[in-house]
Design a protein around this motif. Structure first.
Motif, PDB file in Angstrom:
ATOM      1  N   GLY A 105       0.776  -1.230   0.000  1.00  0.00           N
ATOM      2  CA  GLY A 105       0.000   0.000   0.000  1.00  0.00           C
ATOM      3  C   GLY A 105       0.810   1.283   0.000  1.00  0.00           C
ATOM      4  O   GLY A 105       0.270   2.365  -0.157  1.00  0.00           O
ATOM      5  N   TYR A 106       2.097   1.200   0.206  1.00  0.00           N
ATOM      6  CA  TYR A 106       2.922   2.406   0.269  1.00  0.00           C
ATOM      7  C   TYR A 106       3.895   2.516  -0.895  1.00  0.00           C
ATOM      8  O   TYR A 106       4.676   3.440  -0.960  1.00  0.00           O
ATOM      9  CB  TYR A 106       3.739   2.437   1.571  1.00  0.00           C
ATOM     10  N   GLY A 107       3.888   1.587  -1.807  1.00  0.00           N
ATOM     11  CA  GLY A 107       4.899   1.515  -2.853  1.00  0.00           C
ATOM     12  C   GLY A 107       4.963   2.727  -3.750  1.00  0.00           C
ATOM     13  O   GLY A 107       6.010   3.350  -3.892  1.00  0.00           O
ATOM     14  N   ALA A 108       3.852   3.126  -4.359  1.00  0.00           N
ATOM     15  CA  ALA A 108       3.867   4.228  -5.327  1.00  0.00           C
ATOM     16  C   ALA A 108       4.176   5.554  -4.644  1.00  0.00           C
ATOM     17  O   ALA A 108       4.983   6.352  -5.138  1.00  0.00           O
ATOM     18  CB  ALA A 108       2.524   4.294  -6.063  1.00  0.00           C
ATOM     19  N   THR A 109       3.556   5.797  -3.509  1.00  0.00           N
ATOM     20  CA  THR A 109       3.782   7.059  -2.792  1.00  0.00           C
ATOM     21  C   THR A 109       5.233   7.166  -2.350  1.00  0.00           C
ATOM     22  O   THR A 109       5.869   8.218  -2.498  1.00  0.00           O
ATOM     23  CB  THR A 109       2.864   7.145  -1.561  1.00  0.00           C
ATOM     24  N   THR A 110       5.758   6.091  -1.820  1.00  0.00           N
ATOM     25  CA  THR A 110       7.145   6.102  -1.361  1.00  0.00           C
ATOM     26  C   THR A 110       8.106   6.303  -2.527  1.00  0.00           C
ATOM     27  O   THR A 110       9.092   7.029  -2.404  1.00  0.00           O
ATOM     28  CB  THR A 110       7.460   4.787  -0.639  1.00  0.00           C
ATOM     29  N   LEU A 111       7.813   5.674  -3.646  1.00  0.00           N
ATOM     30  CA  LEU A 111       8.679   5.820  -4.817  1.00  0.00           C
ATOM     31  C   LEU A 111       8.699   7.258  -5.322  1.00  0.00           C
ATOM     32  O   LEU A 111       9.759   7.809  -5.628  1.00  0.00           O
ATOM     33  CB  LEU A 111       8.230   4.863  -5.917  1.00  0.00           C
ATOM     34  N   VAL A 112       7.526   7.893  -5.372  1.00  0.00           N
ATOM     35  CA  VAL A 112       7.452   9.295  -5.808  1.00  0.00           C
ATOM     36  C   VAL A 112       8.205  10.193  -4.837  1.00  0.00           C
ATOM     37  O   VAL A 112       8.981  11.068  -5.247  1.00  0.00           O
ATOM     38  CB  VAL A 112       5.974   9.724  -5.962  1.00  0.00           C
ATOM     39  N   GLU A 113       8.000   9.995  -3.530  1.00  0.00           N
ATOM     40  CA  GLU A 113       8.709  10.807  -2.537  1.00  0.00           C
ATOM     41  C   GLU A 113      10.221  10.619  -2.647  1.00  0.00           C
ATOM     42  O   GLU A 113      10.988  11.576  -2.516  1.00  0.00           O
ATOM     43  CB  GLU A 113       8.249  10.431  -1.131  1.00  0.00           C
ATOM     44  N   MET A 114      10.652   9.376  -2.871  1.00  0.00           N
ATOM     45  CA  MET A 114      12.078   9.111  -2.966  1.00  0.00           C
ATOM     46  C   MET A 114      12.690   9.826  -4.169  1.00  0.00           C
ATOM     47  O   MET A 114      13.769  10.417  -4.076  1.00  0.00           O
ATOM     48  CB  MET A 114      12.319   7.604  -3.067  1.00  0.00           C
ATOM     49  N   PHE A 115      11.997   9.814  -5.303  1.00  0.00           N
ATOM     50  CA  PHE A 115      12.538  10.486  -6.481  1.00  0.00           C
ATOM     51  C   PHE A 115      12.515  12.007  -6.330  1.00  0.00           C
ATOM     52  O   PHE A 115      13.409  12.693  -6.824  1.00  0.00           O
ATOM     53  CB  PHE A 115      11.810  10.042  -7.740  1.00  0.00           C
ATOM     54  N   ILE A 116      11.524  12.553  -5.644  1.00  0.00           N
ATOM     55  CA  ILE A 116      11.515  13.996  -5.362  1.00  0.00           C
ATOM     56  C   ILE A 116      12.711  14.351  -4.478  1.00  0.00           C
ATOM     57  O   ILE A 116      13.430  15.331  -4.717  1.00  0.00           O
ATOM     58  CB  ILE A 116      10.190  14.427  -4.716  1.00  0.00           C
ATOM     59  N   PHE A 117      12.937  13.537  -3.463  1.00  0.00           N
ATOM     60  CA  PHE A 117      14.066  13.764  -2.561  1.00  0.00           C
ATOM     61  C   PHE A 117      15.388  13.665  -3.318  1.00  0.00           C
ATOM     62  O   PHE A 117      16.273  14.527  -3.162  1.00  0.00           O
ATOM     63  CB  PHE A 117      14.006  12.736  -1.430  1.00  0.00           C
TER      64      PHE A 117
END
Length: 137
Positions: A105-117
């Motif tokens: 349930g956290y995969g897409a959100t975490t991936l987007v946040e990681m790439f923004i970071f």
């Protein structure tokens, strides 16, 4: 009040528990400050005070001081250290993201946040490169 359920505690009971936990932290802080104050006071009372000219000299690795006390250092070394600390500390944030990324349930959100970071880190590195900070002279 329902049958079989204890009554809910009132707001004063909840507030008392809340402040009691902070009072324990405050008490430990006061004990810590008193411990340090007593240690410094005991050290001041028990140490011998015999100042001599040799004891008052600046000591640097067994070498007598020669010249003036001010030394000029290059600022670029501090910039390298600062950049290292920024990128080392920021890279630590990637490990918690990697563990959350595996959670359902956290995969897409975490991936987007990681790439923004990582984008912010890349912009910082590009800025340092454009300013010539990374050029070793």
């Amino acid at each position: 009040m329902r049958w079989g359920h204890p009554p809910c505690p009132g707001p004063t009971v909840v507030a008392a528990d809340y402040f009691q936990s902070y009072s324990v932290v405050g008490l430990l802080a006061v004990i810590g400050v008193l411990f340090v104050a007593v240690a410094f006071g005991a050290g001041r009372l028990l140490r011998p005070v015999v100042p001599t000219p040799e004891k008052l000299l600046t000591y640097e690795c067994g070498v007598d001081p020669v010249g003036e006390g001010w030394a000029h250092t290059q600022v670029r070394y501090y910039v390298y250290a600062f950049l290292y600390v920024i990128f080392a500390v920021d890279s630590i944030f990637l490990f918690p993201w990697a563990t959350v990324f595996a959670a359902p349930g956290y995969g897409a959100t975490t991936l987007v946040e990681m790439f923004i970071f990582l984008g912010f880190l890349a912009v910082g590195l590009l800025y340092a490169y454009k300013k010539g900070v990374l050029a070793w002279t």
